[in-house]
Design a protein around this motif. Sequence first.
Motif, PDB file in Angstrom:
ATOM      1  N   CYS A  52       0.806  -1.070   0.291  1.00  0.00           N
ATOM      2  CA  CYS A  52      -0.120  -0.055   0.057  1.00  0.00           C
ATOM      3  C   CYS A  52       0.660   1.123   0.250  1.00  0.00           C
ATOM      4  O   CYS A  52       1.808   1.528   1.016  1.00  0.00           O
ATOM      5  CB  CYS A  52      -0.654  -0.158   1.330  1.00  0.00           C
ATOM      6  SG  CYS A  52      -1.804   1.498   1.494  1.00  0.00           S
ATOM      7  N   CYS A 103       0.110   3.542   3.817  1.00  0.00           N
ATOM      8  CA  CYS A 103       0.358   2.914   5.217  1.00  0.00           C
ATOM      9  C   CYS A 103       1.665   2.548   4.954  1.00  0.00           C
ATOM     10  O   CYS A 103       1.693   1.820   5.945  1.00  0.00           O
ATOM     11  CB  CYS A 103      -0.928   2.702   5.462  1.00  0.00           C
ATOM     12  SG  CYS A 103      -1.700   1.286   5.252  1.00  0.00           S
ATOM     13  N   CYS A 128      -6.446  -1.119  -0.263  1.00  0.00           N
ATOM     14  CA  CYS A 128      -5.643  -1.710   1.200  1.00  0.00           C
ATOM     15  C   CYS A 128      -6.694  -2.164   2.234  1.00  0.00           C
ATOM     16  O   CYS A 128      -7.434  -1.040   2.715  1.00  0.00           O
ATOM     17  CB  CYS A 128      -4.907  -0.876   1.587  1.00  0.00           C
ATOM     18  SG  CYS A 128      -4.240  -0.730   3.167  1.00  0.00           S
ATOM     19  N   PHE A 141      -6.082  -2.271   5.732  1.00  0.00           N
ATOM     20  CA  PHE A 141      -5.722  -1.756   6.894  1.00  0.00           C
ATOM     21  C   PHE A 141      -6.347  -0.266   6.856  1.00  0.00           C
ATOM     22  O   PHE A 141      -5.926   0.270   7.972  1.00  0.00           O
ATOM     23  CB  PHE A 141      -3.903  -1.474   6.573  1.00  0.00           C
ATOM     24  CG  PHE A 141      -3.239  -3.107   7.065  1.00  0.00           C
ATOM     25  CD1 PHE A 141      -2.779  -3.439   8.239  1.00  0.00           C
ATOM     26  CD2 PHE A 141      -2.957  -4.455   6.114  1.00  0.00           C
ATOM     27  CE1 PHE A 141      -2.810  -5.065   8.788  1.00  0.00           C
ATOM     28  CE2 PHE A 141      -2.270  -5.109   6.224  1.00  0.00           C
ATOM     29  CZ  PHE A 141      -2.566  -5.508   7.778  1.00  0.00           C
ATOM     30  N   CYS A 142      -6.134   0.792   5.764  1.00  0.00           N
ATOM     31  CA  CYS A 142      -6.228   1.977   5.656  1.00  0.00           C
ATOM     32  C   CYS A 142      -7.371   2.316   4.852  1.00  0.00           C
ATOM     33  O   CYS A 142      -7.655   3.458   4.741  1.00  0.00           O
ATOM     34  CB  CYS A 142      -4.677   2.542   5.390  1.00  0.00           C
ATOM     35  SG  CYS A 142      -4.103   2.723   3.708  1.00  0.00           S
TER      36      CYS A 142
HETATM   37 ZN   LIG Z   1      -2.777   1.393   3.430  1.00  0.00          ZN
END
Ligand SMILES: [Zn+2]
Length: 393
Positions: A97, A100, A115, A117-118
Amino acid sequence: MGQTMPPPGRSGGGSRTSAASLAAAASAATTGDRFPCEQCGAVLTYAPGTSELVCAYCGHRNRIVEPMVEIVENDLRAALEKGLAQAPTEETRTVKCGACAAEFTLAADHHAGTCPFCGSSAVTDTGASRRIKPAALLPFAIDEAEAQGRLRSWLSGLWFAPTKLRQYARGSGRLTGMYLPYWTYDSRTETDYSGQRGTIYHVPVQVRVVRGGNATYETRMVQKVRWTPVSGHVSRFFDDVLVLASRSLPSWMTDRLEPWDVQDLRAYTESYLSGFQSEAYQVTLDEGFGVAQAKMRSALQMDVMADIGGDLQRIDRMEVAHGAPTFKHVLLPVWLAAYVFGGRSYRLCINGRTGEVQGERPWSVWKLLGLALLIAIAAALLALVYGNAPQGY
Ligand SMILES: [Zn+2]
Ligand SMILES: [Zn+2]
C-alpha cells in the motif's frame, strides 16, 4: 475461481496500477490455488473454528492434515549474525500500500482494489521476496459473520457514528481476514543487581503548638526511612514474549487485542491461510528483540524489587544477561475493516480468536450538526413558551 472485482474509483495521485495487473498479482499471491476442490475445482478455503477446508461452491469439506512436526524455536544469535540463512525461509508474492506501507498477500476471493489496513486504493504489486517462514499460527476461531456480530454490538449505541461505519455492522461492508506477523522470543535471563532496601521507622519529634494563646510543646511521631545497600541475583525464564512485527496499525489498537492464547499455537501449515491474507513483517528480528528486551526488563524490575524486600526499594544497577535466546515467527488472526471518512482513514480490527473489537470511530459531523440544530430548536421553543408566560415575580 476467485472473482476479482474492479477496484473502486481512485482518489488522489499515487502510483497507478491497472486492475488487470493486480488481478494477476492476486492469483499469483494467493495460496488458494494450491487447494483445489476435488469435486468442482473451485478454491477450498479454511473454515474458521474448524480443522477443515471447505468449498464455498459445492460444500465439499476436506480435513486439514496437521504437520507432524514440533514448533521449532530458532537460535536468535545465529540468525542475527548469519542473517536469513540460519532460519527457514519462504518466498511470497506480496502487494504494497502506497499510503500506509502495509505489505501483504492477497486471497483469491478478495478484490485487490483497496488496502485492508487503511482503505486507500494505492495498492501496487511488489513481486516476490524471501522472508523468514512462520513457524506457528493461531487459526481463525470466529468467522466473518460472527465478527460482524461483534462489530454490531460494539457499534450499538454509537449514535454519532457515520453511516459508512454502520454499513460494516449491517454486513454490507466486507471484513478482511488477515494474519498479522509477530515475533516471539524465549530467553533464560540471569540478572545481577545492586540497590538499596528502605526500612520505615518513626521517631518522636518535639513540635511547638500554639493553643488558646499559649505556646506548648507536644511529641509527634515522624516517619523516616533507613536505606541499606543491597546486591543480589535473580533468574527468570521468559517463554513466548510477543512482539508485533508490523507498523500498519496503531499500537494502542493492537495492544488492546491482547491477550492471545499463545499456548494454543499450531505448527504452521498453509491450509489455514487459504481464503485469508497475511501481512509481511516490517519490524526486523533485531528491532523486535529490542522491544522484547524492554518488556522483559520491566518484569525483571518487579523481580528485583521483590528480592530487595523491605518497605521501599531503589534499583541502582541491573545487568541482564540473556542466555541462548530463541525466536520464532508466528501469525495471529484479525478481521479488519478500514474506510476513508472526511479525508482520513479509520480502522477497525477484531481479534480472530476472542472477538475483541478495537477501532477508531469518528463523529459524524452531520449528525452532530443535526443534534445542535435540535437543541437550538428546543431552546427556541422553550423561549417561546416562557416568553408567552406572564412576566410576574
Ligand atoms: Zn494502506
Ligand atoms: Zn467444490
